[in-house]
Design a protein around this motif. Sequence first.
Motif, short mmCIF file in Angstrom:
data_model
loop_
_atom_site.label_atom_id
_atom_site.label_comp_id
_atom_site.label_asym_id
_atom_site.label_seq_id
_atom_site.Cartn_x
_atom_site.Cartn_y
_atom_site.Cartn_z
N VAL A 1 1.45 21.72 -14.40
CA VAL A 1 2.59 20.81 -14.24
C VAL A 1 2.78 20.62 -12.74
O VAL A 1 2.98 21.59 -12.00
N SER A 2 2.68 19.37 -12.30
CA SER A 2 2.76 19.09 -10.87
C SER A 2 3.13 17.63 -10.68
O SER A 2 3.01 16.84 -11.61
N ASN A 3 3.61 17.25 -9.50
CA ASN A 3 3.92 15.83 -9.34
C ASN A 3 2.66 15.00 -9.27
O ASN A 3 2.57 13.92 -9.82
N ASN A 4 1.67 15.51 -8.56
CA ASN A 4 0.39 14.82 -8.40
C ASN A 4 -0.71 15.71 -8.97
O ASN A 4 -0.42 16.73 -9.57
N ALA A 5 -1.96 15.30 -8.76
CA ALA A 5 -3.06 16.07 -9.35
C ALA A 5 -4.03 16.55 -8.29
O ALA A 5 -5.23 16.62 -8.53
N GLY A 6 -3.50 16.87 -7.12
CA GLY A 6 -4.33 17.50 -6.10
C GLY A 6 -4.78 16.57 -5.00
O GLY A 6 -4.87 15.35 -5.18
N ASN A 7 -5.01 17.18 -3.83
CA ASN A 7 -5.48 16.43 -2.66
C ASN A 7 -6.80 17.03 -2.18
O ASN A 7 -7.06 18.21 -2.39
N ARG A 8 -7.58 16.19 -1.51
CA ARG A 8 -8.88 16.61 -0.98
C ARG A 8 -9.68 17.33 -2.09
O ARG A 8 -9.71 16.86 -3.22
N SER A 9 -10.29 18.45 -1.79
CA SER A 9 -11.09 19.12 -2.82
C SER A 9 -10.72 20.59 -2.97
O SER A 9 -11.40 21.34 -3.64
N ASN A 10 -9.61 20.98 -2.33
CA ASN A 10 -9.18 22.38 -2.48
C ASN A 10 -7.87 22.44 -3.25
O ASN A 10 -7.39 21.43 -3.77
N GLY A 11 -7.28 23.63 -3.34
CA GLY A 11 -6.02 23.78 -4.05
C GLY A 11 -6.14 23.32 -5.49
O GLY A 11 -7.11 23.62 -6.19
N LEU A 12 -5.12 22.54 -5.94
CA LEU A 12 -5.12 22.03 -7.31
C LEU A 12 -6.36 21.19 -7.60
O LEU A 12 -6.96 21.30 -8.69
N ALA A 13 -6.77 20.35 -6.64
CA ALA A 13 -7.98 19.54 -6.85
C ALA A 13 -9.18 20.46 -7.07
O ALA A 13 -10.06 20.17 -7.90
N GLY A 14 -9.22 21.57 -6.35
CA GLY A 14 -10.32 22.54 -6.51
C GLY A 14 -10.34 23.15 -7.90
O GLY A 14 -11.42 23.34 -8.50
N LEU A 15 -9.17 23.46 -8.44
CA LEU A 15 -9.07 23.99 -9.81
C LEU A 15 -9.63 22.99 -10.82
O LEU A 15 -10.33 23.36 -11.76
N ILE A 16 -9.31 21.71 -10.59
CA ILE A 16 -9.80 20.66 -11.51
C ILE A 16 -11.32 20.52 -11.38
O ILE A 16 -12.03 20.47 -12.39
N ILE A 17 -11.81 20.50 -10.14
CA ILE A 17 -13.26 20.37 -9.91
C ILE A 17 -14.00 21.55 -10.55
O ILE A 17 -15.09 21.39 -11.12
N ALA A 18 -13.39 22.74 -10.49
CA ALA A 18 -14.02 23.93 -11.06
C ALA A 18 -13.92 23.98 -12.59
O ALA A 18 -14.42 24.92 -13.21
N GLY A 19 -13.27 22.95 -13.17
CA GLY A 19 -13.22 22.88 -14.63
C GLY A 19 -12.25 23.85 -15.28
O GLY A 19 -12.39 24.18 -16.45
N ARG A 20 -11.25 24.28 -14.53
CA ARG A 20 -10.33 25.29 -15.07
C ARG A 20 -9.10 24.68 -15.74
O ARG A 20 -8.29 25.39 -16.31
N VAL A 21 -8.95 23.34 -15.62
CA VAL A 21 -7.71 22.71 -16.07
C VAL A 21 -7.96 21.89 -17.33
O VAL A 21 -8.79 20.98 -17.34
N ARG A 22 -7.22 22.23 -18.40
CA ARG A 22 -7.36 21.49 -19.66
C ARG A 22 -6.48 20.25 -19.67
O ARG A 22 -6.84 19.21 -20.20
#
Lengths: 223, 223
Positions: A51-72
């Motif tokens: 749950v977040s306002n956006n879905a991540g910036n650049r490729s780290n943090g939340l964006a990194g979690l998404i890139i790593a396939g951890r987010v359903r």
Amino acid sequence: MIDKTVASLAEAVAGIKDGATILVAGFGAVGAPDELADALIEQGARDLVIVSNNAGNRSNGLAGLIIAGRVRKVICSYPRSTDSTAFDDAFKAGKIELELVPQGTISERMRCAAAGLGGFYSPVGVGTKLAEGKELREIDGRAYVFEKPLKGDVALLKADRADRWGNLTYRKSARNFNPTMAMAADLSIVQVREIVQLGALDPEAIVTPGIFIDRVVAVGGRR
Amino acid sequence: MKPLSRRQIAWRAAQDLEDGSYVNLGIGLPTLVADFIPDGREIVFHSENGILGLGKAPPPGEGDPDLINAGKGAASLVPGGAFFHHTDAFLMIRGGHLDYSLLGAFEVSETGDLANWTTEDPDYPPGVGGAMDLAAGAKEVRVLCEHTTKDGQPRIRQRCHYPLTAAGVVRRVYTNLAVLDIGPAGVVVREMVEGLGLAALQAKTEARLQLADDWRPLAPPPL
């Protein structure tokens, strides 16, 4: 003695389970707990609902979690970012679910959870696609849509300073979602620029009282 | 006949903001309004990410990374400005505490419906941000937009074709050709650019137009 400080980012995110609902603070990159999210990638939890306002910036943090396939699934108001394609790529590939919620509704749903309330009637979204399937009710001549509370298993937060009780101060617009998310999760974890002695924070300036915070980790950084 | 530039549309909208107003400026064209507030008026700008007293963008390189506007660009705070958290920022929006919400639009209907959040482009995930909150909550919602789309389709419609942001909320529209009021009498032309005429304006407008008895030429200064 109360001491919520932990020595490392790894310790800060220890025990977060697969399938957890995680509130991730920030508006764009500002006030976002990137170091904690990076530590969560290392920690390994998967199948997460974010749950977040956006879905991540650049490729780290939340964006990194998404890139790593951890987010359903992501529950947010605005997933697109000019500096990241992490969410867009996962969305187009059908690898991630999106629940779009108006920005103030996300925030108020979390506040409701924090306050022990069972939801609220809001005028926002009435007559739009985002209210489809929700209960409508007329109150004093105006139409409202029913919104449920939204609670996190975990909140990942960023503040400026903390003491060992977990009292927090923020800087400028980096406050954003942090105070509300801090109140709305079972386990609230905050990264701060610095940890100060108990009593050093001006009680008039404390925005998040320590009762809402479980773990504090110092990550340094600029003032 | 000379259509207004984007800066001239913003100038015209700025003239109608009374001294002492609390105003939220949407992303895009409405943001330009801040540059044209008449001398001697104090207008307090609100930003959804927890700012009252939003100031101009700082010179390149002089911004504070923790101080951004709703478009996520560098921002400043005016003397008297304040920071607060997201739930309070949207309480101000939703609870009718703002005098004006100025928004951009894809389409506006003759009953004041607003469509400005999605064109349903299948190539991108949708995003709503604070659009529905801003459209539903302010004391008065005004729209700034080009009178027609790039390929000449009218934006002022009998009914919106794109998904709605909110129904029946828009009271005034500033375009590059006219100033329109939307009310019980339908769509009334308060001002239009010289040399156009009602028939030519109607040809670019799907909604049925009525000319106000006291209509005036829309003639901003060169900007």
